[in-house]
Structure formats: structure tokens, C-alpha cells
Design a protein around this motif. Structure first.
Motif, mmCIF file in Angstrom:
data_model
loop_
_atom_site.group_PDB
_atom_site.id
_atom_site.type_symbol
_atom_site.label_atom_id
_atom_site.label_comp_id
_atom_site.label_asym_id
_atom_site.label_seq_id
_atom_site.Cartn_x
_atom_site.Cartn_y
_atom_site.Cartn_z
ATOM 1 N N SER A 1 -11.525 9.170 -5.372
ATOM 2 C CA SER A 1 -10.206 8.851 -4.829
ATOM 3 C C SER A 1 -9.813 7.404 -5.072
ATOM 4 O O SER A 1 -8.673 7.108 -5.430
ATOM 5 C CB SER A 1 -10.162 9.145 -3.321
ATOM 6 N N GLU A 2 -10.748 6.494 -4.889
ATOM 7 C CA GLU A 2 -10.424 5.068 -4.963
ATOM 8 C C GLU A 2 -10.019 4.651 -6.368
ATOM 9 O O GLU A 2 -9.231 3.733 -6.539
ATOM 10 C CB GLU A 2 -11.631 4.236 -4.493
ATOM 11 N N THR B 1 -1.910 11.122 -3.078
ATOM 12 C CA THR B 1 -3.053 10.216 -3.188
ATOM 13 C C THR B 1 -3.034 9.071 -2.184
ATOM 14 O O THR B 1 -4.044 8.386 -2.039
ATOM 15 C CB THR B 1 -3.129 9.618 -4.597
ATOM 16 N N TYR B 2 -1.917 8.829 -1.501
ATOM 17 C CA TYR B 2 -1.859 7.666 -0.611
ATOM 18 C C TYR B 2 -1.169 8.009 0.702
ATOM 19 O O TYR B 2 -0.523 9.050 0.847
ATOM 20 C CB TYR B 2 -1.153 6.486 -1.292
ATOM 21 N N GLU C 1 1.125 2.492 -5.564
ATOM 22 C CA GLU C 1 0.018 3.334 -5.126
ATOM 23 C C GLU C 1 -0.747 2.733 -3.958
ATOM 24 O O GLU C 1 -1.285 3.456 -3.124
ATOM 25 C CB GLU C 1 -0.943 3.589 -6.291
ATOM 26 N N TRP C 2 -0.845 1.427 -3.931
ATOM 27 C CA TRP C 2 -1.341 0.789 -2.708
ATOM 28 C C TRP C 2 -0.796 -0.621 -2.603
ATOM 29 O O TRP C 2 -0.466 -1.270 -3.596
ATOM 30 C CB TRP C 2 -2.854 0.849 -2.577
ATOM 31 N N ASP D 1 0.743 5.702 4.285
ATOM 32 C CA ASP D 1 1.149 4.432 4.874
ATOM 33 C C ASP D 1 0.594 4.368 6.285
ATOM 34 O O ASP D 1 1.000 5.158 7.151
ATOM 35 C CB ASP D 1 2.674 4.303 4.903
ATOM 36 N N TYR E 1 -1.720 -3.497 0.530
ATOM 37 C CA TYR E 1 -2.274 -3.661 1.867
ATOM 38 C C TYR E 1 -2.829 -5.063 2.086
ATOM 39 O O TYR E 1 -3.106 -5.815 1.150
ATOM 40 C CB TYR E 1 -3.383 -2.631 2.118
ATOM 41 N N ARG F 1 -0.097 0.400 2.564
ATOM 42 C CA ARG F 1 -0.221 1.625 1.779
ATOM 43 C C ARG F 1 -1.647 1.724 1.251
ATOM 44 O O ARG F 1 -2.115 0.836 0.535
ATOM 45 C CB ARG F 1 0.791 1.639 0.634
ATOM 46 N N LEU F 2 -2.332 2.820 1.593
ATOM 47 C CA LEU F 2 -3.753 2.961 1.315
ATOM 48 C C LEU F 2 -4.025 4.284 0.599
ATOM 49 O O LEU F 2 -3.275 5.249 0.722
ATOM 50 C CB LEU F 2 -4.555 2.921 2.624
ATOM 51 N N ARG F 3 -5.120 4.340 -0.139
ATOM 52 C CA ARG F 3 -5.528 5.550 -0.829
ATOM 53 C C ARG F 3 -6.189 6.521 0.160
ATOM 54 O O ARG F 3 -7.008 6.098 0.999
ATOM 55 C CB ARG F 3 -6.506 5.187 -1.952
#
Length: 348
Positions: free
Chosen positions: A123-124, A149-150, A97-98, A152, A100, A114-116
């Protein structure tokens, strides 16, 4: 005081898992979270994106489990990885899911990987059920982008103290080209996304938070090569007054408008709550949710929840899907449904 802190944690935008994190070394910590439920509806047509609840009692429609590792390499450089078994995933195929790297310089934080997607209030911590009051975030808003939800790409966050009690955060971001896949019942959709670009702005204080989000994306749905451009706008706020908590959000783009309002009242370990939501244009429905959350401990909670989802007769006759995966008219099922849920949430 401890109960009041639990209630206002989301307002402080503190990742709940970090408070229960296990320190491996001085600069490496591991944390986790999960949710599981017993749920069923009184309608045979699957309802809700990626959860697909029906009138068969379901023990895994909401099952979520995540692990997160955070590494502080220096005072400025940090890394974070979150692996999640989402409701739509099998245990053998969880989602990254993330993942980074971040760099902090004065009031700026740069991230890459990869970020939300920072569109909504929760969201976080969307998959951390312990961090919000409801059994599920209101589907009218949180299912509006089909569960994506994410992204790149890269982001930069600037934080500025507006006063002793208010902080402004601005986060522009850009996501590179990638295929985003989702399933709706028996349909498997692949969105060839050329980019995701946007900005989120947030003002927060001790007992309130106001969030604005904007995202522009260009995409095509394979195998078609016809490109579409979509601009998505969101606005949300939450406010805590003594033992009361209020939240509201609206999401709008060229094909839909969705919103909800929510109220909750904390009584020691018990928190009853009500939610009302509406979807318009692409999905046409409204819903009422009543629930009770019980905090067994600081890191474990239970939700008992009823939700009614409704559709007008004209929309039903026009084969609108509402919150269902497929139009209930096709199956000859009722246009409305009642959903009953008993959910367990935890963090560690």
C-alpha cells in the motif's frame, strides 16, 4: 551485495524513492517515480479497474508518474506531499495521493492530513512500480476496493522492538467524511463515505514481513442515501531466502474473498516470477501470471509479462464480471483473456 539489497528493499519497508531523492536543502528533498507500458489483451472487453486493457494495443493504460517532496522542519516534525498521475488520470489532472504533517515522540509517530490506506503489503508504495517485482500488483487483491488508496484523517503508529531482529508496528487510523469517486467503464460512481476507521499491525525483520489490516467503513452510493457498513480484513506476508522471494495475501469482506501467492527468483539482473490468484463471490475468476524483470540500473527496470485470466462457464453464463469492467457475456466475447505487457519502471 547491491543486487541482494535491491531484492530485499520492500521487505525493509524503505520508500524506494528516498534512495534516489534529490536534496534541495539540508532538510528538503524531492524524488519521483514512474511507469509506462505497451500492453494488449486478446479480448475486446476492458479488463482491470482503472487500466481497462483491451485487444487494441495500449500505450498509456499503465502510465504513472509521481513527484514527492519531504521536509524535515525539526527533528520531530516532518511534512510530505506526493502528487501522482495515476493510470486513470489525465496529465492535466493528477491526484494528490498524500499530504500530511507528522510528529515523532519516542516510539510514536502521529500523522494528520491525506494518508495512504494501510490495508496491503505494498500500500505504501503502490504506485512505485520499481519497488515490487511484478508489472502490476495482483488485481485479485489490489483491485478489491475499486482502486481507493487514500483517506483524509489522522493516524498514530507505535513501533516496538520485539527482539534484535524483529519490529512490531501498530497503526490505528480514522478517516473523516468525504466523497470518493471512481469510474468503471462508462459508469461514474460516487461513494459518500461517512468514515474509514481501522488498524494495521505488522511484524518485520531483515528478510520477512507479516501484515494484518482491518478497516470499517460506512458509506452510501449516490444518489442513493441507503447506508452500508463494510468490514474489510487483510493478511499478507513476504519472505526472502537467498535469491528467492515469496509473497501471499488474502482480502475478505462480506461480499468477496480474494487471494494470491507469488514466487520470484533473482539471477543477477534477471528475476523470473510466477503469480496465481483467485477471486470469489462478487468477482469470480482466477489468473496465472508469468513474467521476467530485468534491472537495467538500480533505478530503472523492465518487465515482460504474460497473464491469463479465466472464468468458469457457469459464472460467464450468469453475467459475472470477474476482473472485467463489464460482463463479457453481454458483449458476446470469450470468458477468458490473455494479456501481454512490456513495462518500464523508474525512480529518481
Amino acid at each position: 551485495m547491491k543486487n541482494k539489497l535491491i531484492f530485499t528493499l520492500p521487505l525493509l519497508v524503505t520508500p524506494l524513492t528516498s534512495l534516489a531523492a534529490i536534496s534541495i536543502t539540508d532538510n528538503l528533498s524531492v524524488s519521483g517515480f514512474g511507469s509506462t507500458s505497451i500492453t494488449r489483451s486478446d479480448n475486446s472487453v476492458p479488463i482491470f479497474v482503472h487500466r481497462e486493457i483491451t485487444d487494441d494495443t495500449c500505450y498509456d493504460c499503465d502510465t504513472t508518474f509521481g513527484l514527492q517532496a519531504d521536509l524535515a522542519m525539526t527533528d520531530e516534525f516532518h511534512a510530505s506531499v506526493q502528487l501522482v498521475k495515476r493510470p486513470q488520470d489525465t496529465w492535466s489532472d493528477p491526484e494528490l495521493e498524500w499530504a500530511y504533517l507528522s510528529y515523532e515522540y519516542d516510539d510514536l509517530t502521529f500523522k494528520g492530513g491525506r494518508l495512504r490506506i494501510p490495508l496491503f503489503l505494498v500500500s505504501e508504495y503502490y504506485y512505485v512500480g520499481q519497488a515490487y517485482t511484478w508489472a502490476r500488483p495482483p488485481q485479485e487483491v489490489y483491485d478489491s476496493i475499486l482502486g481507493f488508496t487514500y483517506f483524509d484523517g489522522v493516524s498514530a503508529t507505535w513501533r516496538h522492538d520485539l527482539s534484535d531482529e524483529a519490529v512490531l508496528s501498530l497503526t490505528p487510523y480514522y478517516g473523516f467524511e468525504r466523497d470518493n469517486k471512481t469510474e468503471l467503464g462508462d459508469s461514474k460512481l460516487t461513494f459518500d463515505t461517512e468514515h474509514m476507521a481501522g488498524i494495521s499491525a505488522e511484524v518485520s525483520g531483515f528478510n520477512y514481513r507479516v501484515h494484518f489490516g482491518y478497516m470499517n467503513t460506512k458509506y452510501s452510493i449516490k444518489p442513493s442515501t441507503n447506508e452500508e457498513i463494510l468490514n474489510i480484513y487483510t493478511l499478507g506476508g513476504e519472505y526472502s531466502l537467498d535469491d528467492w522471494q515469496f509473497m501471499a495475501e488474502v482480502q475478505a469482506d462480506s461480499i468477496q474473498t480474494n487471494w494470491y501467492v507469488s514466487g520470484a527468483y533473482r539471477m543477477d539482473k534477471f528475476t523470473p516470477y510466477l503469480v496465481y490468484g483467485e477471486s470469489h463471490h462478487r468477482r469470480k475468476s482466477n489468473s496465472v501470471t508469468a513474467g521476467l524483470r530485468y534491472d537495467l540500473t538500480y533505478s530503472i527496470s523492465l518487465n515482460a509479462e504474460w497473464q491469463g485470466v479465466y472464468m468458469s462457464q457457469s459464472d460467464y453464463d450468469a453475467f459475472n464480471t470477474g476482473q472485467y469492467v463489464t460482463p463479457p457475456r453481454i458483449a458476446g466475447e470469450d470468458k477468458d483473456t490473455n494479456i501481454y505487457t512490456l513495462m518500464l519502471n523508474f525512480v529518481f
